[in-house]
Design a protein around this motif. Structure first.
Motif, PDB file in Angstrom:
ATOM      1  N   GLN A  98      -5.665   1.221   6.561  1.00  0.00           N
ATOM      2  CA  GLN A  98      -5.958   1.816   7.850  1.00  0.00           C
ATOM      3  C   GLN A  98      -7.392   2.363   7.815  1.00  0.00           C
ATOM      4  N   ALA A  99      -8.116   2.190   8.908  1.00  0.00           N
ATOM      5  CA  ALA A  99      -9.522   2.631   8.929  1.00  0.00           C
ATOM      6  C   ALA A  99      -9.578   4.141   9.106  1.00  0.00           C
ATOM      7  N   GLU A 100      -9.034   4.857   8.118  1.00  0.00           N
ATOM      8  CA  GLU A 100      -8.993   6.323   8.140  1.00  0.00           C
ATOM      9  C   GLU A 100      -9.335   6.831   6.740  1.00  0.00           C
ATOM     10  N   TYR A 101      -9.791   8.077   6.668  1.00  0.00           N
ATOM     11  CA  TYR A 101     -10.233   8.624   5.386  1.00  0.00           C
ATOM     12  C   TYR A 101      -9.097   8.680   4.357  1.00  0.00           C
ATOM     13  N   LEU A 102      -7.933   9.235   4.757  1.00  0.00           N
ATOM     14  CA  LEU A 102      -6.867   9.444   3.767  1.00  0.00           C
ATOM     15  C   LEU A 102      -6.387   8.120   3.180  1.00  0.00           C
ATOM     16  N   ALA A 103      -6.576   7.021   3.935  1.00  0.00           N
ATOM     17  CA  ALA A 103      -6.112   5.718   3.437  1.00  0.00           C
ATOM     18  C   ALA A 103      -6.977   5.222   2.279  1.00  0.00           C
ATOM     19  N   LEU A 104      -8.199   5.761   2.176  1.00  0.00           N
ATOM     20  CA  LEU A 104      -9.086   5.325   1.090  1.00  0.00           C
ATOM     21  C   LEU A 104      -8.644   5.888  -0.245  1.00  0.00           C
ATOM     22  N   GLU A 105      -8.075   7.089  -0.165  1.00  0.00           N
ATOM     23  CA  GLU A 105      -7.799   7.848  -1.379  1.00  0.00           C
ATOM     24  C   GLU A 105      -6.921   7.092  -2.373  1.00  0.00           C
ATOM     25  N   GLY A 106      -5.928   6.376  -1.872  1.00  0.00           N
ATOM     26  CA  GLY A 106      -4.945   5.814  -2.794  1.00  0.00           C
ATOM     27  C   GLY A 106      -5.331   4.475  -3.374  1.00  0.00           C
ATOM     28  N   LEU A 107      -6.479   3.906  -2.939  1.00  0.00           N
ATOM     29  CA  LEU A 107      -6.791   2.528  -3.348  1.00  0.00           C
ATOM     30  C   LEU A 107      -7.027   2.392  -4.848  1.00  0.00           C
ATOM     31  N   ALA A 108      -7.620   3.413  -5.469  1.00  0.00           N
ATOM     32  CA  ALA A 108      -7.850   3.326  -6.909  1.00  0.00           C
ATOM     33  C   ALA A 108      -6.513   3.297  -7.651  1.00  0.00           C
ATOM     34  N   HIS A 109      -5.597   4.145  -7.215  1.00  0.00           N
ATOM     35  CA  HIS A 109      -4.279   4.209  -7.855  1.00  0.00           C
ATOM     36  C   HIS A 109      -3.547   2.876  -7.680  1.00  0.00           C
ATOM     37  N   LEU A 110      -3.685   2.304  -6.483  1.00  0.00           N
ATOM     38  CA  LEU A 110      -3.033   1.018  -6.212  1.00  0.00           C
ATOM     39  C   LEU A 110      -3.608  -0.070  -7.110  1.00  0.00           C
ATOM     40  N   SER A 111      -4.930  -0.087  -7.253  1.00  0.00           N
ATOM     41  CA  SER A 111      -5.563  -1.105  -8.111  1.00  0.00           C
ATOM     42  C   SER A 111      -5.081  -0.967  -9.551  1.00  0.00           C
ATOM     43  N   ASN A 142       0.874  -1.169   0.000  1.00  0.00           N
ATOM     44  CA  ASN A 142       0.000   0.000   0.000  1.00  0.00           C
ATOM     45  C   ASN A 142       0.908   1.215   0.000  1.00  0.00           C
ATOM     46  N   GLN A 143       0.786   2.094  -0.977  1.00  0.00           N
ATOM     47  CA  GLN A 143       1.683   3.239  -1.058  1.00  0.00           C
ATOM     48  C   GLN A 143       1.385   4.264   0.026  1.00  0.00           C
ATOM     49  N   LYS A 144       0.196   4.183   0.618  1.00  0.00           N
ATOM     50  CA  LYS A 144      -0.099   5.071   1.736  1.00  0.00           C
ATOM     51  C   LYS A 144       0.786   4.666   2.894  1.00  0.00           C
ATOM     52  N   GLY A 145       1.365   5.688   3.544  1.00  0.00           N
ATOM     53  CA  GLY A 145       2.284   5.361   4.609  1.00  0.00           C
ATOM     54  C   GLY A 145       1.599   5.076   5.934  1.00  0.00           C
ATOM     55  N   GLY A 146       2.252   4.235   6.739  1.00  0.00           N
ATOM     56  CA  GLY A 146       1.820   4.018   8.108  1.00  0.00           C
ATOM     57  C   GLY A 146       0.500   3.316   8.266  1.00  0.00           C
ATOM     58  N   VAL A 147       0.124   2.439   7.322  1.00  0.00           N
ATOM     59  CA  VAL A 147      -1.185   1.787   7.381  1.00  0.00           C
ATOM     60  C   VAL A 147      -1.129   0.404   8.035  1.00  0.00           C
ATOM     61  N   GLY A 148       0.117  -0.035   8.383  1.00  0.00           N
ATOM     62  CA  GLY A 148       0.247  -1.323   9.046  1.00  0.00           C
ATOM     63  C   GLY A 148       0.793  -2.415   8.141  1.00  0.00           C
ATOM     64  N   LYS A 149       1.535  -2.055   7.082  1.00  0.00           N
ATOM     65  CA  LYS A 149       2.121  -3.069   6.191  1.00  0.00           C
ATOM     66  C   LYS A 149       3.106  -3.948   6.956  1.00  0.00           C
ATOM     67  N   THR A 150       4.068  -3.298   7.628  1.00  0.00           N
ATOM     68  CA  THR A 150       5.098  -4.038   8.334  1.00  0.00           C
ATOM     69  C   THR A 150       4.494  -4.846   9.472  1.00  0.00           C
ATOM     70  N   THR A 151       3.620  -4.223  10.244  1.00  0.00           N
ATOM     71  CA  THR A 151       2.989  -4.923  11.373  1.00  0.00           C
ATOM     72  C   THR A 151       2.213  -6.143  10.882  1.00  0.00           C
ATOM     73  N   THR A 152       1.539  -6.004   9.737  1.00  0.00           N
ATOM     74  CA  THR A 152       0.781  -7.120   9.178  1.00  0.00           C
ATOM     75  C   THR A 152       1.718  -8.205   8.652  1.00  0.00           C
ATOM     76  N   ALA A 153       2.774  -7.812   7.931  1.00  0.00           N
ATOM     77  CA  ALA A 153       3.711  -8.805   7.371  1.00  0.00           C
ATOM     78  C   ALA A 153       4.369  -9.600   8.487  1.00  0.00           C
TER      79      ALA A 153
END
Ligand SMILES: Nc1ncnc2c1ncn2[C@@H]1O[C@H](COP(=O)(O)OP(=O)(O)OP(=O)(O)O)[C@@H](O)[C@H]1O
Ligand SMILES: Nc1ncnc2c1ncn2[C@@H]1O[C@H](COP(=O)(O)OP(=O)(O)OP(=O)(O)O)[C@@H](O)[C@H]1O
Ligand SMILES: [Mg+2]
Ligand SMILES: [Mg+2]
Lengths: 255, 255
Positions: free
Chosen positions: A149-162, A9-20
């Protein structure tokens, strides 16, 4: 033949490392052989497992930019069954250096191929960008896991990621598929978290049922160099990642 | 002649965008003319101020890779005195495309020069990486503001960040200095936050007194396209950024 999953996820601090890290430990805890690849120059996954980012010897960077066998850099961790391919400090330079390397997008895939038979699951922790390191991970993986992350700004990048995942599927890796979205740092007391959850489940039908709650124990664990299962196995965070591991294994039809 | 401040930290999700937007609005609220430059391809600062990332027209990307005047892309926002240079969607490609451009590290500096006289303060919101976009921002800035989340993993990258700032100072921008560190998402109820604060103040004597508390109102504001001062001016988050603005203005000896 194991499965390789990129945690992206290109959004920072969303829990990538913690999840991995947490998922890798949960899967190893079920007796599977698991490899965690730290493809983030920040080397957070490396230190969260109590290892030091490699200074002198060869690591992921040398396998991407040079021809060093990645298997030589793999280390065992305190968690039985969980091995780590640590990040090296030079990795920060790899994004620019890889630009002019032949078959630059496939360097990670080539580096991981000799290791595939040894592990049931390989997880790749990615940096917060859609640059060449993440593209390498997407070209090397069978599946993608997207922490949101269950936050508004984290939603924004999902289209770009897809879109980026679709580009990689079409141009580099036709078998790449999205395994699913995992909601993280979920605080059920806030309207915002519930709204984001509803929005995500509405748009992405492959959102895992397991939701990771916000839990300070999860953010304390890395300072002890331990995955949550070893730091505080009865915490809400540890239990949530156990449920996620169950769900994932059911979908993968792994033992 | 105004001051340009880059808001930088390669660690993701530490509050760079929230700090850049909230501080910009607080400074504009004191009657200063402020420009916020969104140098992050995620364009979170752009949407947090209620603007859409530019699709067709020219924006920051065209000024970095081409010769478009950035001033043509600047828009006024709902906050009087606060203008925005929005991110464009193509910005994601700029990191790779800039690699072979002449004087690639100075493109942002050249693009901002014609605008310098119009604003008392220019803030640049950076992506979570130390790639060419962030290096461009550091080469264009007089000072650096470093948001640090009160969490363990956020401490890890500070040494790497300091080294990069030093490299830019030596090779690209001799007048660059670190204005200070701002602790964000601080939850005083946890030991972790207090330990991180003690560690940061111990190592960095230019840590601002003002600490930004964790406050859900701050994470709600972007979904309304408003800075916190307009969304909920009496919230703990808004008040903390007002104190930060006071401290900054005192240090800059600005009116
Ligand atoms: N469920 C959770 N509850 C509380 N804190 C969490 C949770 N998950 C992660 N954290 C903390 O939040 C911060 C961000 O998480 P993490 O570093 O895993 O995200 P990331 O996506 O890997 O970040 P980056 O984009 O920098 O790679 C860390 O300090 C981590 O310890
Ligand atoms: N003080 C705070 N209290 C609560 N939530 C916050 C606070 N500051 C920021 N947030 C929220 O935390 C998330 C991360 O903040 P933000 O996006 O500003 O960080 P960033 O460093 O700009 O991230 P990136 O590395 O992706 O650019 C956002 O959802 C934001 O709304
Ligand atoms: Mg990470
Ligand atoms: Mg940001």
């Amino acid at each position: 033949m194991g499965v390789t999953i990129a945690v992206v996820n290109q959004k920072g601090g969303v829990g990538k490392t913690t999840t991995a890290v947490s998922l890798a430990a949960a899967l190893a805890g079920r007796g599977l052989r698991v490899l965690l690849v730290d493809a983030d120059p920040q080397s957070n996954a490396t230190s969260a497992l109590g290892q030091a980012a490699i200074r002198g010897e060869a690591g992921l960077y040398e396998s991407l930019v040079g021809d060093q066998a990645l298997g030589d850099a793999v280390v065992a961790t305190d968690t039985p069954g969980l091995d780590l391919a640590p990040a090296t400090l030079h990795l920060a330079g790899a994004e620019v250096e890889l630009v002019s390397v032949m078959a630059r997008e496939f360097r990670m895939r080539r580096a991981l191929e000799p290791l595939a038979g040894r592990y049931a699951v390989t997880l790749i922790d990615c940096p917060p960008s859609l640059g060449l390191l993440t593209v390498n991970a997407l070209a090397a993986a069978h599946e993608v896991l997207i922490p949101v992350q269950a936050e508004y700004l984290a939603l924004e990048g999902l289209a770009h990621l897809s879109q980026t995942i679709e580009l990689v599927r079409r141009n580099l890796n036709p078998e790449l598929s999205v395994r699913g979205i995992v909601l993280t740092m979920f605080d059920g007391r806030t309207n915002l978290a519930r709204e984001v959850e509803a929005e995500v489940r509405n748009h992405f039908d492959n959102t895992f049922h397991s939701v990771i709650p916000r839990s300070v124990r999860l953010s304390e664990a890395p300072s002890h160099g331990l995955p949550i299962q070893r730091y505080d196995p009865r915490s809400a965070g540890a239990e949530a990642y156990e449920r996620l591991a169950d769900e994932l294994l059911e979908q993968l039809a792994l033992p």
